[in-house]
Design a protein around this motif. Structure first.
Motif, PDB file in Angstrom:
ATOM      1  N   ASP A  33       7.677  11.116   0.937  1.00 17.11           N
ATOM      2  CA  ASP A  33       7.013  10.942  -0.349  1.00 17.11           C
ATOM      3  C   ASP A  33       8.092  10.995  -1.415  1.00 17.11           C
ATOM      4  OD1 ASP A  33       5.275  10.788  -2.434  1.00 17.11           O
ATOM      5  OD2 ASP A  33       4.422  12.784  -2.193  1.00 17.11           O
TER       6      ASP A  33
ATOM      7  N   HIS B 100       5.309   6.207  -0.510  1.00 16.61           N
ATOM      8  CA  HIS B 100       4.821   7.092   0.544  1.00 16.61           C
ATOM      9  C   HIS B 100       4.669   6.294   1.831  1.00 16.61           C
ATOM     10  CE1 HIS B 100       1.937   9.438   2.956  1.00 16.61           C
ATOM     11  NE2 HIS B 100       2.569  10.469   2.432  1.00 16.61           N
ATOM     12  N   TYR B 101       5.369   6.730   2.870  1.00 16.64           N
ATOM     13  CA  TYR B 101       5.282   6.041   4.158  1.00 16.64           C
ATOM     14  C   TYR B 101       5.630   7.021   5.270  1.00 16.64           C
ATOM     15  CZ  TYR B 101      10.405   5.879   4.324  1.00 16.64           C
ATOM     16  OH  TYR B 101      11.736   6.218   4.365  1.00 16.64           O
TER      17      TYR B 101
ATOM     18  N   ARG C 216       0.826  -1.208   0.000  1.00 15.07           N
ATOM     19  CA  ARG C 216       0.000   0.000   0.000  1.00 15.07           C
ATOM     20  C   ARG C 216       0.864   1.264   0.000  1.00 15.07           C
ATOM     21  NH1 ARG C 216      -3.834   1.346   3.280  1.00 15.07           N
ATOM     22  NH2 ARG C 216      -4.639  -0.719   3.802  1.00 15.07           N
ATOM     23  N   ASN C 217       2.152   1.116   0.396  1.00 17.25           N
ATOM     24  CA  ASN C 217       3.045   2.271   0.407  1.00 17.25           C
ATOM     25  C   ASN C 217       3.523   2.678  -0.983  1.00 17.25           C
ATOM     26  OD1 ASN C 217       4.233   0.739   3.335  1.00 17.25           O
ATOM     27  ND2 ASN C 217       3.207   2.718   3.350  1.00 17.25           N
TER      28      ASN C 217
ATOM     29  N   ASP D 158       6.400  12.118   7.430  1.00 25.90           N
ATOM     30  CA  ASP D 158       5.994  11.535   6.153  1.00 25.90           C
ATOM     31  C   ASP D 158       7.119  11.654   5.141  1.00 25.90           C
ATOM     32  OD1 ASP D 158       3.404  10.675   6.738  1.00 25.90           O
ATOM     33  OD2 ASP D 158       2.591  12.689   6.468  1.00 25.90           O
TER      34      ASP D 158
ATOM     35  N   THR E  73       2.490   3.887  -4.510  1.00 26.62           N
ATOM     36  CA  THR E  73       1.323   4.528  -5.114  1.00 26.62           C
ATOM     37  C   THR E  73       1.222   4.182  -6.600  1.00 26.62           C
ATOM     38  OG1 THR E  73       2.494   6.555  -5.713  1.00 26.62           O
ATOM     39  CG2 THR E  73       1.557   6.436  -3.492  1.00 26.62           C
ATOM     40  N   GLU E  74       0.045   4.432  -7.173  1.00 24.94           N
ATOM     41  CA  GLU E  74      -0.193   4.115  -8.588  1.00 24.94           C
ATOM     42  C   GLU E  74       0.656   4.968  -9.528  1.00 24.94           C
ATOM     43  OE1 GLU E  74      -4.334   4.476  -9.346  1.00 24.94           O
ATOM     44  OE2 GLU E  74      -4.900   2.726  -8.138  1.00 24.94           O
ATOM     45  N   ASN E  75       1.057   6.143  -9.071  1.00 26.62           N
ATOM     46  CA  ASN E  75       1.857   7.011  -9.932  1.00 26.62           C
ATOM     47  C   ASN E  75       3.354   6.853  -9.703  1.00 26.62           C
ATOM     48  OD1 ASN E  75       1.677   8.122  -7.392  1.00 26.62           O
ATOM     49  ND2 ASN E  75       1.621  10.249  -8.100  1.00 26.62           N
TER      50      ASN E  75
ATOM     51  N   ARG F 143       5.301   6.213  -6.800  1.00 20.66           N
ATOM     52  CA  ARG F 143       5.957   6.875  -5.681  1.00 20.66           C
ATOM     53  C   ARG F 143       5.916   5.961  -4.455  1.00 20.66           C
ATOM     54  NH1 ARG F 143       6.823  12.031  -7.053  1.00 20.66           N
ATOM     55  NH2 ARG F 143       7.483  12.562  -4.932  1.00 20.66           N
TER      56      ARG F 143
END
Length: 475
Positions: free
Chosen positions: A292, A281-282, A272-273, A290, A275-277, A279
């Motif tokens: 990114d 993120h955690y 889940r960390n 955070d 992303t579809e684009n 990246r």
């Protein structure tokens, strides 16, 4: 007959705290004495308590503070009985005797209480550090034949003697050697934190802080890092696909390509960390900040090794932790903060074991790549910062992308987090080696001046590349 009770002054001090007093009533007169304890909220005091729990359990160091109050009450009763037997008793004289019979609170007991609180909150690394200091203080106490180390014992002279004691302490990790000066500095940093905490809760006066005078500093050391050439040797190292050492190489390189993601965070990454684009993120476990990050091509290549059609968003990315373990149900950092201490400890032990395993194989990788640096997961962080700086990346971009907790002041000056700078830094730094070098734009006139040719070359470059060129010129 006399009465004794604790009362809280509802009028706040300049520091917006509330003083707690011992009220003594004898021979029809009432006299009060400051206990030295100041509370942040009125509700933190329970005047109708049972079992000597005047300070509510939700207050930090409540056990130590309640024990201090209990001892004060015992001394007040003893002072009254002594005066009453002489037939000369008054509330003022009870208070005066109390001042004469003052007993300083135990600093060791206070330190143990703080360590237990850290343990209960899941701060296992800090708990071990605090326990290390407490053990050394206790050994020092025994050598000095002291019954205890009280708050009043913490003088500049005592810290100077403790400093001398630590310089003779054998290093447990490296038998035959003494403690490193920087390790001693850590001990005094923890001790200073405890002293300041004791001042905050009111068991020590700020004017008696020994660290106002006593100072200790370790020695400067050079951070271990890897050169670009050494990193290339690790990257090109051929290992049997699917072997444990091959996986450990992937973990190290993924951390490197993601700007030195810490081992504990990498081990706990979920799908889940990602992303579809493209990246990552955690939230960092160490400081809850955070991150990114753009996933560069090399990082995406590593992820493809571990992805399959059956993976679920909450599954761990790397095959290090068990998806069915009890702690696996706690996904976000906010979830982990609400875990029971026993479960947090279990997760911490698993992470520590996996980190030790990875570092064990990284030493073998260093040997195969003919690298003398003590290769660990944390070195990927140093390597990224060093190589990014050598490549001419902006310092502000490096600071942002590392997300280190001690850069909070810098981040406040920089304002909101700008990912465009970090994106360009990652793209520039990890550009595929197979990409052709930039050539003059098509149609450029060979008769152009040097300045004009330079301008044409710069037109197609990213801002970080231009800054790198300017930086190289100015060197």
């Amino acid at each position: 007959m006399a009465t004794f009770r604790f009362e809280l002054d509802h009028k706040p001090t300049r520091n917006k705290t509330y003083n707690l007093y011992l009220m003594v009533t004898a021979a029809g007169k009432r006299t009060k004495k400051k206990t030295g304890i100041q509370l942040k909220r009125i509700d933190d005091f329970n005047p109708q308590c049972k079992g000597n729990n005047w300070i509510r359990a939700n207050v930090p160091d409540a056990k130590v503070l309640n024990e201090q109050l209990r001892l004060m009450l015992v001394q007040a009763h003893e002072a009254y009985q002594e005066l009453a037997s002489d037939g000369d008793v008054s509330s003022a004289k009870v208070i005066k005797n109390l001042d004469a019979e003052y007993v300083s609170p135990s600093f060791l007991a206070f330190a143990r209480e703080r360590a237990q609180m850290i343990y209960d909150n899941g701060g296992w690394r800090n708990w071990r550090k605090y326990c290390g200091l407490i053990n050394k203080l206790d050994a020092f106490r025994k050598k000095r034949r002291m019954a205890d180390i009280t708050v009043d014992d913490l003088t500049v002279d005592l810290l100077t003697r403790f400093d001398n004691f630590l310089h003779k302490w054998e290093n447990e990790r490296e038998p035959g050697k003494l403690l490193h000066p920087n390790t001693i500095e850590v001990q005094f940093n923890i001790l200073r934190t405890l002293v300041h905490r004791a001042i905050e809760v009111g068991i020590m006066e700020a004017s008696k802080d020994p660290f106002l005078v006593f100072k200790y500093k370790g020695v400067k050391t050079t951070k271990e890092k890897l050169s670009d050439t050494e990193m290339e040797r690790i990257i090109s190292l051929e290992l049997e696909e699917g072997s444990l050492i091959w996986h450990c190489k992937n973990y190290f390189l993924f951390s490197y390509y993601c700007a030195g993601i810490r081992a504990a965070d990498l081990i706990q990454l979920r799908w889940r960390n990602v992303t579809e684009n493209g990246r990552l993120h955690y939230q960092m476990g160490k400081n809850h900040k955070d991150r990114d990050l753009l996933l560069v091509d090399q990082a995406l290549d590593i992820l493809r090794y571990y992805h399959n059609d059956d993976v679920k968003p909450d599954d761990y990315i790397f095959p290090l932790l068990d998806n069915e373990a009890p702690f696996a149900k706690f996904v976000t950092q906010a979830d982990k903060d609400r875990m029971k201490p026993e479960l947090r400890h279990q997760l911490y032990q698993q992470i520590s074991a996996k980190n030790a395993l990875i570092n064990k194989y990284l030493k073998k990788i260093a040997e195969k790549a003919e690298i003398t640096t003590n290769l660990t997961m944390h070195i990927s962080r140093h390597a990224f910062a060093h190589i990014a700086q050598e490549a001419g990346a902006e310092s502000s971009a490096i600071k942002n992308i590392l997300g280190h907790s001690n850069l909070a002041t810098t981040e406040r000056y920089m304002g909101s987090f700008d990912t465009s700078k970090t994106n360009n830094t990652l793209r520039t730094l990890f550009k595929k080696k197979s990409e052709p070098k930039m050539a003059p734009q098509e149609g450029a006139d060979s008769s152009m001046s040097k300045e004009e040719k330079a301008i044409e070359l710069l037109k197609g470059m990213a801002p970080e590349q231009i800054m790198a060129v300017i930086s190289a010129i100015n060197k």
